[in-house]
Motif scaffolding. Sequence first.
Motif, mmCIF file in Angstrom:
data_model
loop_
_atom_site.group_PDB
_atom_site.id
_atom_site.type_symbol
_atom_site.label_atom_id
_atom_site.label_comp_id
_atom_site.label_asym_id
_atom_site.label_seq_id
_atom_site.Cartn_x
_atom_site.Cartn_y
_atom_site.Cartn_z
ATOM 1 N N LEU A 9 -5.946 -5.561 -5.136
ATOM 2 C CA LEU A 9 -4.732 -5.045 -5.751
ATOM 3 C C LEU A 9 -4.958 -4.815 -7.239
ATOM 4 C CD1 LEU A 9 -1.940 -7.245 -4.142
ATOM 5 C CD2 LEU A 9 -2.110 -4.756 -4.008
ATOM 6 N N PRO A 10 -4.443 -3.721 -7.788
ATOM 7 C CA PRO A 10 -4.558 -3.514 -9.224
ATOM 8 C C PRO A 10 -3.608 -4.436 -9.978
ATOM 9 C CG PRO A 10 -3.165 -1.823 -8.290
ATOM 10 C CD PRO A 10 -3.686 -2.626 -7.127
ATOM 11 N N THR A 11 -3.907 -4.717 -11.211
ATOM 12 C CA THR A 11 -2.976 -5.421 -12.077
ATOM 13 C C THR A 11 -1.960 -4.411 -12.597
ATOM 14 O OG1 THR A 11 -4.259 -5.006 -14.068
ATOM 15 C CG2 THR A 11 -4.830 -6.976 -12.781
ATOM 16 N N PRO A 12 -0.851 -4.880 -13.180
ATOM 17 C CA PRO A 12 0.105 -3.925 -13.761
ATOM 18 C C PRO A 12 -0.546 -3.012 -14.792
ATOM 19 C CG PRO A 12 1.105 -6.088 -13.585
ATOM 20 C CD PRO A 12 -0.345 -6.261 -13.223
ATOM 21 N N GLU A 13 -1.514 -3.537 -15.523
ATOM 22 C CA GLU A 13 -2.196 -2.744 -16.546
ATOM 23 C C GLU A 13 -3.113 -1.693 -15.929
ATOM 24 O OE1 GLU A 13 -0.544 -6.307 -17.970
ATOM 25 O OE2 GLU A 13 -2.152 -6.118 -16.473
ATOM 26 N N GLN A 14 -3.683 -1.994 -14.765
ATOM 27 C CA GLN A 14 -4.607 -1.074 -14.108
ATOM 28 C C GLN A 14 -3.886 -0.001 -13.298
ATOM 29 O OE1 GLN A 14 -6.694 -4.018 -11.828
ATOM 30 N NE2 GLN A 14 -8.408 -4.158 -13.277
ATOM 31 N N GLY A 77 6.525 -3.082 -3.502
ATOM 32 C CA GLY A 77 5.667 -4.202 -3.882
ATOM 33 C C GLY A 77 4.618 -3.888 -4.915
ATOM 34 N N GLY A 78 4.663 -2.679 -5.500
ATOM 35 C CA GLY A 78 3.657 -2.299 -6.483
ATOM 36 C C GLY A 78 4.248 -2.049 -7.851
ATOM 37 N N TYR A 79 3.559 -1.234 -8.633
ATOM 38 C CA TYR A 79 3.918 -1.046 -10.033
ATOM 39 C C TYR A 79 4.233 0.407 -10.410
ATOM 40 C CZ TYR A 79 1.446 -5.506 -9.918
ATOM 41 O OH TYR A 79 1.039 -6.764 -9.588
ATOM 42 N N THR A 80 3.683 1.354 -9.712
ATOM 43 C CA THR A 80 3.799 2.763 -10.081
ATOM 44 C C THR A 80 5.163 3.326 -9.705
ATOM 45 O OG1 THR A 80 1.427 3.040 -9.763
ATOM 46 C CG2 THR A 80 2.762 5.043 -9.792
ATOM 47 N N GLU A 81 5.829 3.978 -10.631
ATOM 48 C CA GLU A 81 7.125 4.591 -10.353
ATOM 49 C C GLU A 81 6.947 5.912 -9.614
ATOM 50 O OE1 GLU A 81 9.346 5.026 -13.923
ATOM 51 O OE2 GLU A 81 9.543 2.877 -14.258
ATOM 52 N N ASN A 82 7.793 6.130 -8.613
ATOM 53 C CA ASN A 82 7.746 7.368 -7.822
ATOM 54 C C ASN A 82 6.318 7.727 -7.399
ATOM 55 O OD1 ASN A 82 10.620 8.374 -7.820
ATOM 56 N ND2 ASN A 82 10.297 8.172 -10.026
ATOM 57 N N GLY A 91 -5.099 2.973 -3.432
ATOM 58 C CA GLY A 91 -5.050 1.592 -3.879
ATOM 59 C C GLY A 91 -4.835 1.414 -5.363
ATOM 60 N N VAL A 92 -4.262 2.426 -6.031
ATOM 61 C CA VAL A 92 -4.116 2.369 -7.489
ATOM 62 C C VAL A 92 -2.661 2.169 -7.923
ATOM 63 C CG1 VAL A 92 -6.192 3.722 -7.945
ATOM 64 C CG2 VAL A 92 -4.010 4.903 -7.599
ATOM 65 N N THR A 93 -1.765 1.895 -6.967
ATOM 66 C CA THR A 93 -0.353 1.695 -7.309
ATOM 67 C C THR A 93 0.128 0.275 -7.043
ATOM 68 O OG1 THR A 93 0.582 2.244 -5.133
ATOM 69 C CG2 THR A 93 0.057 4.090 -6.612
ATOM 70 N N GLY A 94 -0.567 -0.455 -6.183
ATOM 71 C CA GLY A 94 -0.160 -1.805 -5.803
ATOM 72 C C GLY A 94 0.857 -1.870 -4.689
ATOM 73 N N VAL A 133 -7.610 -0.170 6.899
ATOM 74 C CA VAL A 133 -8.007 -1.121 5.859
ATOM 75 C C VAL A 133 -7.556 -0.613 4.501
ATOM 76 C CG1 VAL A 133 -9.940 -2.312 4.762
ATOM 77 C CG2 VAL A 133 -10.007 -1.841 7.215
ATOM 78 N N GLY A 134 -6.951 -1.488 3.712
ATOM 79 C CA GLY A 134 -6.501 -1.120 2.374
ATOM 80 C C GLY A 134 -5.314 -1.964 1.967
ATOM 81 N N THR A 135 -5.072 -2.063 0.674
ATOM 82 C CA THR A 135 -3.957 -2.870 0.191
ATOM 83 C C THR A 135 -2.611 -2.344 0.672
ATOM 84 O OG1 THR A 135 -3.917 -1.585 -1.874
ATOM 85 C CG2 THR A 135 -5.217 -3.606 -1.868
ATOM 86 N N GLN A 136 -2.541 -1.047 0.989
ATOM 87 C CA GLN A 136 -1.283 -0.456 1.434
ATOM 88 C C GLN A 136 -0.912 -0.843 2.851
ATOM 89 O OE1 GLN A 136 -4.165 1.126 1.270
ATOM 90 N NE2 GLN A 136 -4.261 2.957 2.553
ATOM 91 N N TYR A 137 -1.803 -1.541 3.555
ATOM 92 C CA TYR A 137 -1.530 -1.959 4.924
ATOM 93 C C TYR A 137 -1.206 -3.441 5.020
ATOM 94 C CZ TYR A 137 -3.536 2.594 6.070
ATOM 95 O OH TYR A 137 -3.776 3.938 6.147
ATOM 96 N N ARG A 138 -1.021 -4.117 3.902
ATOM 97 C CA ARG A 138 -0.757 -5.555 3.963
ATOM 98 C C ARG A 138 0.634 -5.831 4.539
ATOM 99 N NH1 ARG A 138 0.077 -4.096 -1.413
ATOM 100 N NH2 ARG A 138 1.859 -5.030 -2.510
ATOM 101 N N SER A 139 0.737 -6.958 5.196
ATOM 102 C CA SER A 139 1.999 -7.418 5.765
ATOM 103 C C SER A 139 2.874 -7.987 4.656
ATOM 104 C CB SER A 139 1.700 -8.497 6.812
ATOM 105 O OG SER A 139 2.883 -9.063 7.329
ATOM 106 N N ALA A 140 4.167 -7.627 4.655
ATOM 107 C CA ALA A 140 5.062 -8.099 3.604
ATOM 108 C C ALA A 140 6.507 -8.067 4.061
ATOM 109 C CB ALA A 140 4.903 -7.259 2.334
ATOM 110 N N ILE A 141 7.295 -8.958 3.479
ATOM 111 C CA ILE A 141 8.747 -8.965 3.652
ATOM 112 C C ILE A 141 9.357 -9.118 2.267
ATOM 113 C CG2 ILE A 141 10.751 -10.081 4.694
ATOM 114 C CD1 ILE A 141 8.879 -11.280 6.805
ATOM 115 N N TYR A 142 10.281 -8.243 1.931
ATOM 116 C CA TYR A 142 10.981 -8.327 0.644
ATOM 117 C C TYR A 142 12.446 -8.644 0.943
ATOM 118 C CZ TYR A 142 6.644 -6.178 -0.740
ATOM 119 O OH TYR A 142 5.299 -5.923 -0.921
ATOM 120 N N THR A 143 12.879 -9.818 0.508
ATOM 121 C CA THR A 143 14.174 -10.342 0.908
ATOM 122 C C THR A 143 15.294 -9.925 -0.045
ATOM 123 O OG1 THR A 143 13.785 -12.419 -0.294
ATOM 124 C CG2 THR A 143 13.098 -12.315 2.019
#
Length: 220
Positions: A9-14, A77-82, A91-94, A133-143
């Motif tokens: 995953l990229p950092t917010p700065e990356q 779950g990432g950082y990039t707007e739109n 994999g550059v948005t998180g 395979v990739g960060t965009q395929y990770r399992s997640a729940i946002y409550t």
Amino acid sequence: MMFGRTPQLPTPEQALKGRSTPEFQVPSRHTVLGNPLAGPYPEGFEVADFAMGCFWGAERKFWETPGVWTTLVGYQGGYTENPAYEEVCAGVTGHTEAVRVVFDPTAVSYEQLLKVFWESHNPTQGFRQGNDVGTQYRSAIYTHSPAQLAAVEASREAYQQVLTGARHGTITTEVLPAEGRAFWPAEPYHQQYLDKNPAGYCGIGGTGVSCPIGVAKAEG
């Protein structure tokens, strides 16, 4: 797919900065359910956000669930707007590929949706879902509430017990509050993709292990 290295995953700065405005409009109606994709939603209805691999197949699992009023695929779950799909896949948005589920809690409980979530994918695979395979395929729940968080934690604990008994690994699902983690709708062609393309690709698949959470309410 990625070979030879572990996705990171990229950092917010990356992460890419993104855009101040979207480059497209969300379609007005769900092609299967006929209801609006974007809010405002009917009074008393609730919102749930899930990520479980490729959002094409994930969305279909939920629109087929009685009590669900509409579904909308997007990035969360990432950082990039739109963000754009190609950026998320790089994999550059998180972000992960997510499904927003709007449901009538008098017709289907959040616990029942969690049962669909856990049983429809393998939540132990990290940055992967099957051959995807990739960060965009990770399992997640946002409550969206403390009640949702409590239900997620209870269901995760219960499902981990049965997964362990079936010799599966540790659940890697990301669980975070939706607040502060914007849901960015995906491009129009992604919405209800498998309704428009019935023979299209669906990479998600469950473990074959039943989740004990939600059974009592479903039968009650």
